[in-house]
Write an enzyme that holds these catalytic residues in place. Structure first.
Site, PDB file in Angstrom:
ATOM      1  N   THR A  80      70.034  45.257  39.256  1.00 33.94           N
ATOM      2  CA  THR A  80      69.393  44.942  37.983  1.00 33.94           C
ATOM      3  C   THR A  80      70.422  44.653  36.895  1.00 33.94           C
ATOM      4  O   THR A  80      71.534  45.190  36.940  1.00 33.94           O
ATOM      5  CB  THR A  80      68.507  46.131  37.559  1.00 33.94           C
ATOM      6  OG1 THR A  80      68.092  45.949  36.210  1.00 33.94           O
ATOM      7  CG2 THR A  80      69.250  47.463  37.633  1.00 33.94           C
ATOM      8  N   ASP A  81      70.011  43.879  35.903  1.00 32.54           N
ATOM      9  CA  ASP A  81      70.895  43.644  34.746  1.00 32.54           C
ATOM     10  C   ASP A  81      71.069  44.905  33.905  1.00 32.54           C
ATOM     11  O   ASP A  81      71.969  44.983  33.065  1.00 32.54           O
ATOM     12  CB  ASP A  81      70.355  42.497  33.875  1.00 32.54           C
ATOM     13  CG  ASP A  81      68.939  42.705  33.345  1.00 32.54           C
ATOM     14  OD1 ASP A  81      68.319  43.745  33.633  1.00 32.54           O
ATOM     15  OD2 ASP A  81      68.449  41.804  32.633  1.00 32.54           O
ATOM     16  N   GLU A  82      70.218  45.914  34.137  1.00 30.25           N
ATOM     17  CA  GLU A  82      70.292  47.132  33.322  1.00 30.25           C
ATOM     18  C   GLU A  82      71.567  47.927  33.553  1.00 30.25           C
ATOM     19  O   GLU A  82      71.893  48.817  32.766  1.00 30.25           O
ATOM     20  CB  GLU A  82      69.081  48.021  33.589  1.00 30.25           C
ATOM     21  CG  GLU A  82      67.789  47.376  33.156  1.00 30.25           C
ATOM     22  CD  GLU A  82      66.632  48.355  33.130  1.00 30.25           C
ATOM     23  OE1 GLU A  82      66.864  49.573  33.177  1.00 30.25           O
ATOM     24  OE2 GLU A  82      65.491  47.889  33.066  1.00 30.25           O
ATOM     25  N   TYR A 101      67.205  55.732  35.622  1.00 30.03           N
ATOM     26  CA  TYR A 101      66.996  54.630  36.582  1.00 30.03           C
ATOM     27  C   TYR A 101      68.231  53.738  36.675  1.00 30.03           C
ATOM     28  O   TYR A 101      68.773  53.523  37.757  1.00 30.03           O
ATOM     29  CB  TYR A 101      65.780  53.787  36.172  1.00 30.03           C
ATOM     30  CG  TYR A 101      65.757  52.413  36.812  1.00 30.03           C
ATOM     31  CD1 TYR A 101      65.540  52.259  38.176  1.00 30.03           C
ATOM     32  CD2 TYR A 101      65.988  51.259  36.042  1.00 30.03           C
ATOM     33  CE1 TYR A 101      65.556  50.995  38.768  1.00 30.03           C
ATOM     34  CE2 TYR A 101      65.995  50.006  36.620  1.00 30.03           C
ATOM     35  CZ  TYR A 101      65.787  49.879  37.982  1.00 30.03           C
ATOM     36  OH  TYR A 101      65.807  48.635  38.566  1.00 30.03           O
ATOM     37  N   LYS A 117      70.967  52.884  39.758  1.00 30.51           N
ATOM     38  CA  LYS A 117      71.209  51.526  40.281  1.00 30.51           C
ATOM     39  C   LYS A 117      72.701  51.181  40.165  1.00 30.51           C
ATOM     40  O   LYS A 117      73.283  50.601  41.079  1.00 30.51           O
ATOM     41  CB  LYS A 117      70.362  50.487  39.537  1.00 30.51           C
ATOM     42  CG  LYS A 117      68.870  50.578  39.780  1.00 30.51           C
ATOM     43  CD  LYS A 117      68.465  50.356  41.230  1.00 30.51           C
ATOM     44  CE  LYS A 117      68.652  48.927  41.688  1.00 30.51           C
ATOM     45  NZ  LYS A 117      68.078  48.718  43.060  1.00 30.51           N
TER      46      LYS A 117
HETATM   47  P1  NAD Z   1      58.560  48.439  43.118  1.00 26.19           P
HETATM   48  O1  NAD Z   1      58.582  49.793  42.502  1.00 26.19           O
HETATM   49  O2  NAD Z   1      57.428  47.531  42.834  1.00 26.19           O
HETATM   50  O3  NAD Z   1      58.662  48.563  44.702  1.00 26.19           O
HETATM   51  C1  NAD Z   1      59.545  49.452  45.333  1.00 26.19           C
HETATM   52  C2  NAD Z   1      59.179  49.489  46.817  1.00 26.19           C
HETATM   53  O4  NAD Z   1      60.135  50.333  47.487  1.00 26.19           O
HETATM   54  C3  NAD Z   1      57.795  50.055  47.098  1.00 26.19           C
HETATM   55  O5  NAD Z   1      57.138  49.283  48.090  1.00 26.19           O
HETATM   56  C4  NAD Z   1      58.088  51.458  47.619  1.00 26.19           C
HETATM   57  O6  NAD Z   1      57.100  51.944  48.518  1.00 26.19           O
HETATM   58  C5  NAD Z   1      59.424  51.253  48.308  1.00 26.19           C
HETATM   59  N1  NAD Z   1      60.223  52.490  48.397  1.00 26.19           N
HETATM   60  C6  NAD Z   1      60.513  53.341  47.385  1.00 26.19           C
HETATM   61  N2  NAD Z   1      61.262  54.364  47.848  1.00 26.19           N
HETATM   62  C7  NAD Z   1      61.466  54.125  49.176  1.00 26.19           C
HETATM   63  C8  NAD Z   1      62.168  54.815  50.178  1.00 26.19           C
HETATM   64  N3  NAD Z   1      62.833  55.965  49.927  1.00 26.19           N
HETATM   65  N4  NAD Z   1      62.187  54.287  51.433  1.00 26.19           N
HETATM   66  C9  NAD Z   1      61.526  53.128  51.691  1.00 26.19           C
HETATM   67  N5  NAD Z   1      60.829  52.447  50.776  1.00 26.19           N
HETATM   68  C10 NAD Z   1      60.802  52.940  49.527  1.00 26.19           C
HETATM   69  O7  NAD Z   1      59.948  47.773  42.704  1.00 26.19           O
HETATM   70  P2  NAD Z   1      60.279  46.273  42.263  1.00 26.19           P
HETATM   71  O8  NAD Z   1      59.975  46.108  40.828  1.00 26.19           O
HETATM   72  O9  NAD Z   1      59.705  45.362  43.262  1.00 26.19           O
HETATM   73  O10 NAD Z   1      61.870  46.293  42.418  1.00 26.19           O
HETATM   74  C11 NAD Z   1      62.463  46.007  43.679  1.00 26.19           C
HETATM   75  C12 NAD Z   1      63.974  46.037  43.522  1.00 26.19           C
HETATM   76  O11 NAD Z   1      64.376  45.070  42.566  1.00 26.19           O
HETATM   77  C13 NAD Z   1      64.524  47.367  43.029  1.00 26.19           C
HETATM   78  O12 NAD Z   1      65.742  47.617  43.702  1.00 26.19           O
HETATM   79  C14 NAD Z   1      64.769  47.135  41.551  1.00 26.19           C
HETATM   80  O13 NAD Z   1      65.824  47.954  41.084  1.00 26.19           O
HETATM   81  C15 NAD Z   1      65.177  45.673  41.568  1.00 26.19           C
HETATM   82  N6  NAD Z   1      64.942  44.914  40.327  1.00 26.19           N
HETATM   83  C16 NAD Z   1      63.692  44.915  39.759  1.00 26.19           C
HETATM   84  C17 NAD Z   1      63.445  44.107  38.646  1.00 26.19           C
HETATM   85  C18 NAD Z   1      62.078  44.043  38.002  1.00 26.19           C
HETATM   86  O14 NAD Z   1      61.905  43.347  37.005  1.00 26.19           O
HETATM   87  N7  NAD Z   1      61.063  44.715  38.523  1.00 26.19           N
HETATM   88  C19 NAD Z   1      64.495  43.324  38.116  1.00 26.19           C
HETATM   89  C20 NAD Z   1      65.763  43.376  38.716  1.00 26.19           C
HETATM   90  C21 NAD Z   1      65.957  44.160  39.830  1.00 26.19           C
HETATM   91  O1  DAU Z   2      65.838  44.273  33.566  1.00 29.40           O
HETATM   92  C1  DAU Z   2      65.434  44.516  34.868  1.00 29.40           C
HETATM   93  C2  DAU Z   2      64.527  45.738  34.915  1.00 29.40           C
HETATM   94  O2  DAU Z   2      63.275  45.326  34.351  1.00 29.40           O
HETATM   95  C3  DAU Z   2      64.338  46.290  36.305  1.00 29.40           C
HETATM   96  O3  DAU Z   2      65.565  46.782  36.779  1.00 29.40           O
HETATM   97  C4  DAU Z   2      63.289  47.410  36.318  1.00 29.40           C
HETATM   98  O4  DAU Z   2      63.036  47.822  37.653  1.00 29.40           O
HETATM   99  C5  DAU Z   2      62.008  46.880  35.707  1.00 29.40           C
HETATM  100  O5  DAU Z   2      61.049  47.914  35.627  1.00 29.40           O
HETATM  101  C6  DAU Z   2      62.267  46.306  34.325  1.00 29.40           C
HETATM  102  O6  DAU Z   2      62.654  47.346  33.409  1.00 29.40           O
HETATM  103  P1  DAU Z   2      62.074  47.419  31.905  1.00 29.40           P
HETATM  104  O7  DAU Z   2      62.184  48.821  31.454  1.00 29.40           O
HETATM  105  O8  DAU Z   2      62.659  46.348  31.076  1.00 29.40           O
HETATM  106  O9  DAU Z   2      60.529  46.999  32.220  1.00 29.40           O
HETATM  107  P2  DAU Z   2      59.119  47.561  31.684  1.00 29.40           P
HETATM  108  O10 DAU Z   2      58.083  46.657  32.250  1.00 29.40           O
HETATM  109  O11 DAU Z   2      58.970  49.011  31.918  1.00 29.40           O
HETATM  110  O12 DAU Z   2      59.218  47.325  30.108  1.00 29.40           O
HETATM  111  C7  DAU Z   2      59.503  46.046  29.562  1.00 29.40           C
HETATM  112  C8  DAU Z   2      59.625  46.201  28.052  1.00 29.40           C
HETATM  113  O13 DAU Z   2      58.326  46.499  27.511  1.00 29.40           O
HETATM  114  C9  DAU Z   2      60.517  47.353  27.615  1.00 29.40           C
HETATM  115  O14 DAU Z   2      61.193  46.972  26.427  1.00 29.40           O
HETATM  116  C10 DAU Z   2      59.542  48.493  27.312  1.00 29.40           C
HETATM  117  C11 DAU Z   2      58.327  47.758  26.811  1.00 29.40           C
HETATM  118  N1  DAU Z   2      57.005  48.384  27.081  1.00 29.40           N
HETATM  119  C12 DAU Z   2      56.719  48.791  28.342  1.00 29.40           C
HETATM  120  C13 DAU Z   2      55.480  49.302  28.661  1.00 29.40           C
HETATM  121  C14 DAU Z   2      55.153  49.784  30.063  1.00 29.40           C
HETATM  122  C15 DAU Z   2      56.042  48.436  26.059  1.00 29.40           C
HETATM  123  O15 DAU Z   2      56.304  48.059  24.901  1.00 29.40           O
HETATM  124  N2  DAU Z   2      54.808  48.941  26.380  1.00 29.40           N
HETATM  125  C16 DAU Z   2      54.484  49.380  27.628  1.00 29.40           C
HETATM  126  O16 DAU Z   2      53.344  49.810  27.843  1.00 29.40           O
END
Ligand code: NAD
Ligand code: DAU
Length: 339
Positions: free
Chosen positions: A128-130, A155, A159
């Site tokens: 992640t960019d975080e 989190y 990562k």
């Molecule tokens: P998600 O929470 O939707 O899905 C996570 C999946 O991993 C689920 O299917 C869960 O059952 C599985 N899982 C969790 N723990 C496990 C374990 N111990 N063993 C096997 N499976 C397990 O997550 P996402 O939003 O799809 O993110 C996927 C990946 O992408 C993560 O590594 C996250 O850090 C990264 N990422 C997410 C975002 C975003 O915007 N959501 C952006 C950049 C990177």
């Molecule tokens: O940048 C990549 C990351 O993006 C991933 O690594 C994470 O897995 C993914 O969850 C996401 O993280 P954020 O914390 O940015 O996403 P989230 O959807 O939780 O929140 C997006 C923005 O919206 C953040 O500034 C918090 C805000 N927010 C979130 C929720 C759930 C609100 O204002 N209201 C809300 O109800």
């Protein structure tokens, strides 16, 4: 540039989650020579429905945990790549209870690296960019591969830890690894705890959307299909040992995204509640993906955010049975946190 490595049998960890399942669909639809084994523990965030209907001769599902070394040792032989998506992914959950984040994100990555090392399997790590922390709203810079790590939340620190393990296992043990750090994804199959699906499904349920803090935090949105094509590009053409940032120049602040959702769904612009801010809330993320675009020739295709958002709203409207069973419990958890 042609693919230098075309994997035949890949393991996709977390392939029943949001981004992992979209990647499995992407591979099935675009790369007919590749077979996928999904390894997923089906935590609260995993849903087997996300990969339902995909051809059984292309996609196999294994229910298991990435921390289970014996399972990995049985599963990995016969595969030529691991694409590691599985994680605890939600910042707010990591603030409420960090422990599963350490277990899955750090120990789970360690277990996968050890098995990749033992069987000399190509390993791609999804991050992640975080890991880079945050930027001020007026900072002219964006994150690049050279930006120092500075994670803010439980989190993002787990990562960042997992990324460092990957670099060490590459350098010390020669694991054929690459890392990608992507910005915020949106699209179908995203859990209703996350910002965009939470607001869409709130409106569909007659609940007022919830905005944290002053609503001016900026996220750099990318459609999940563009993330998938970028990961495939890095897996097949990326230089071993390298990190690539993935982004699509999609910076928007939260209140703008929420107002877009309200407008598309026919609600007044002020029909939402301001709620308590997230502790340690990162102000802004912004990705410079020049390296990926110039070195590997990848380009995002789904850059019309308004169009992608409308499709996403339609998907949640059309697929109520997918999210309704988990909606009430998710909102109850937020309510207890004052959000
Ligand atoms: P998600 O929470 O939707 O899905 C996570 C999946 O991993 C689920 O299917 C869960 O059952 C599985 N899982 C969790 N723990 C496990 C374990 N111990 N063993 C096997 N499976 C397990 O997550 P996402 O939003 O799809 O993110 C996927 C990946 O992408 C993560 O590594 C996250 O850090 C990264 N990422 C997410 C975002 C975003 O915007 N959501 C952006 C950049 C990177
Ligand atoms: O940048 C990549 C990351 O993006 C991933 O690594 C994470 O897995 C993914 O969850 C996401 O993280 P954020 O914390 O940015 O996403 P989230 O959807 O939780 O929140 C997006 C923005 O919206 C953040 O500034 C918090 C805000 N927010 C979130 C929720 C759930 C609100 O204002 N209201 C809300 O109800």
């Amino acid at each position: 540039m042609t693919d230098t490595f075309v994997p035949q049998n890949i393991i996709v960890t977390g392939g029943c989650g949001f981004i992992g399942s979209n990647f499995v669909h992407y591979v099935v639809n675009n790369h007919p020579d590749t077979h996928v084994t999904v390894l997923d523990a089906l935590t609260y965030a995993g849903n087997i429905e996300n990969i339902a209907g995909l051809p059984a001769d292309r996609v196999k599902f294994v229910h298991g945990n990435i921390c289970d070394a014996e399972l990995l040792d049985r599963l990995v032989p016969g595969h030529d790549a691991i694409v590691h998506y599985a994680a605890e992914s939600h910042n707010d959950n990591s603030i409420a209870n960090p422990e599963p984040f350490l277990k899955t994100n750090v120990e789970g990555t360690y277990r996968l690296l050890e098995v990749a090392r033992k069987y000399d399997v190509r390993y791609h790590h999804i991050s992640t960019d975080e890991v880079y922390g945050d930027l001020a709203l007026d900072d002219p810079h964006r994150f690049t591969e050279e930006t120092p790590y500075h994670p803010s939340s439980p989190y993002s620190s787990t990562k960042a830890s997992s990324d460092l393990l990957v670099r060490a296992w590459h350098r010390t043990f020669g694991v054929r690894a690459t890392i990608s750090n992507c910005s915020n994804n949106y699209g179908p199959y995203q859990h209703v705890e996350k910002f965009i699906p939470r607001q869409i499904t709130n409106i569909l349920e007659g609940i007022r959307p919830k905005l944290y803090g002053d609503g001016l935090n900026v996220r750099d949105w990318i459609h999940t299909d563009d993330h998938s094509s970028a990961v495939w590009t890095i897996l097949t053409k990326g230089r071993i040992g390298e990190t690539y940032l993935i982004g699509a120049d999609g910076e928007r602040n939260n209140i703008t995204v929420l107002r877009d959702i309200l407008e598309v769904m026919g609600e007044p612009a002020d029909a939402f509640d301001w709620v308590k801010d997230r502790p340690g809330h990162d102000r802004r993320y912004a990705i410079d993906s020049t390296k990926l675009q110039t070195e590997l020739g990848w380009h995002p295709e789904h850059t019309n955010f308004q169009e992608g958002l409308e499709q996403t709203i339609k998907w949640y409207s059309d697929n109520r049975a997918w999210w309704e069973p988990v909606k009430a419990a998710t909102e109850e958890k937020y309510k207890q946190q004052g959000q």
